[in-house]
Write a protein that holds these residues in place. Sequence first.
Motif, PDB file in Angstrom:
ATOM      1  N   ASP A  28      -3.850   6.795  -9.174  1.00 24.02           N
ATOM      2  CA  ASP A  28      -3.643   7.599 -10.385  1.00 24.02           C
ATOM      3  C   ASP A  28      -4.839   8.511 -10.675  1.00 24.02           C
ATOM      4  OD1 ASP A  28      -5.514   5.733 -11.166  1.00 24.02           O
ATOM      5  OD2 ASP A  28      -4.421   5.052 -12.942  1.00 24.02           O
ATOM      6  N   GLN A  29      -5.772   8.597  -9.733  1.00 23.86           N
ATOM      7  CA  GLN A  29      -6.979   9.412  -9.915  1.00 23.86           C
ATOM      8  C   GLN A  29      -7.125  10.447  -8.807  1.00 23.86           C
ATOM      9  OE1 GLN A  29      -9.356   8.741 -12.618  1.00 23.86           O
ATOM     10  NE2 GLN A  29      -7.523   7.684 -13.302  1.00 23.86           N
ATOM     11  N   VAL A  53     -10.632   5.030  -4.216  1.00 24.42           N
ATOM     12  CA  VAL A  53     -10.146   5.608  -5.468  1.00 24.42           C
ATOM     13  C   VAL A  53      -8.670   5.250  -5.629  1.00 24.42           C
ATOM     14  CG1 VAL A  53      -9.683   7.848  -4.327  1.00 24.42           C
ATOM     15  CG2 VAL A  53      -9.923   7.726  -6.826  1.00 24.42           C
ATOM     16  N   ALA A  95     -13.902   9.649 -10.732  1.00 28.86           N
ATOM     17  CA  ALA A  95     -13.722   8.253 -10.334  1.00 28.86           C
ATOM     18  C   ALA A  95     -14.784   7.845  -9.316  1.00 28.86           C
ATOM     19  CB  ALA A  95     -12.330   8.049  -9.748  1.00 28.86           C
ATOM     20  N   ALA A 151     -10.315  14.395 -11.360  1.00 31.31           N
ATOM     21  CA  ALA A 151     -10.279  12.960 -11.631  1.00 31.31           C
ATOM     22  C   ALA A 151     -10.847  12.168 -10.456  1.00 31.31           C
ATOM     23  CB  ALA A 151      -8.842  12.527 -11.920  1.00 31.31           C
TER      24      ALA A 151
END
Length: 274
Positions: A76-77, A73, A86, A82
Amino acid sequence: MQSIRSKGLQIPRLGFGTFRMPGDGCEAVVESALDLGYRHIDTAAMYDNEAAVGRAIKVSGVAREDIFLTTKVWHDQLEPGALVEAFKVSLNKLDVDYIDLFMVHWPSPSMHMAQVMTAMQSLLDQGLIRGIGVCNFNMPMLREAIDQLGAPIAAVQVEYHPFLDQSALLGFLRARDIPLVAHAPLAQGRATQDPVLTRIAAKHGATAAQVAIAWLLQQEGVIAIPKAQRRENQMSNLQSLNVTLDEEDRQLIAALPKDQRFVQPPFAPDWDAK
């Protein structure tokens, strides 16, 4: 192919990296690797090739349970919601029922470590992943995740090759029975031209690349994931398993500069942090 056991996983020591192999062209490359005998495939959401890797696995004829599949991952996730979303996107692109090792690709200064590890643990508890890993964490981050939070980290992936010292990290991981996965094991191609490695290679009837990979694989608790798009290079990397270095070779490699880090994006953590 030897494996390293970690947190119930059997991780093949020589894997196949797919960085900078975006798009559909990656499919035939991974098919070739699987056909030659690779059983550890390393991809990531950021590589933009998960769908191609998934198709290659499907058409390879190799049983899913015989392939160790890693994906990651992006940094930014890492907010928990998030991160889970992802993961679902990656799982869908790969078109598999589970991931063997799901890793945080790079840390983020804004991440909440406990929340990240809890989100990863939830995927583990659901059986959607078989293991949790982290990439490119510095020592304080690893101490927090492993020692303070008790996260069941199954592997730590970092840059490692004959020109970069990782002895402190290796000592830390060996004390906790966690393997190190070496990315950029050929120093982004520089190892293939190094005169010292070339001289050692000539002694063994090998290539400098094979010597660099063998040097990694003959260390306790180290896994390597070189990438190679051409079939002959994929085969050559596999043949590094047949190269046995001696003490003279290791001393020559030990004398090489060990301060050369080539994977240094602007969002990298402070590597010198203690």
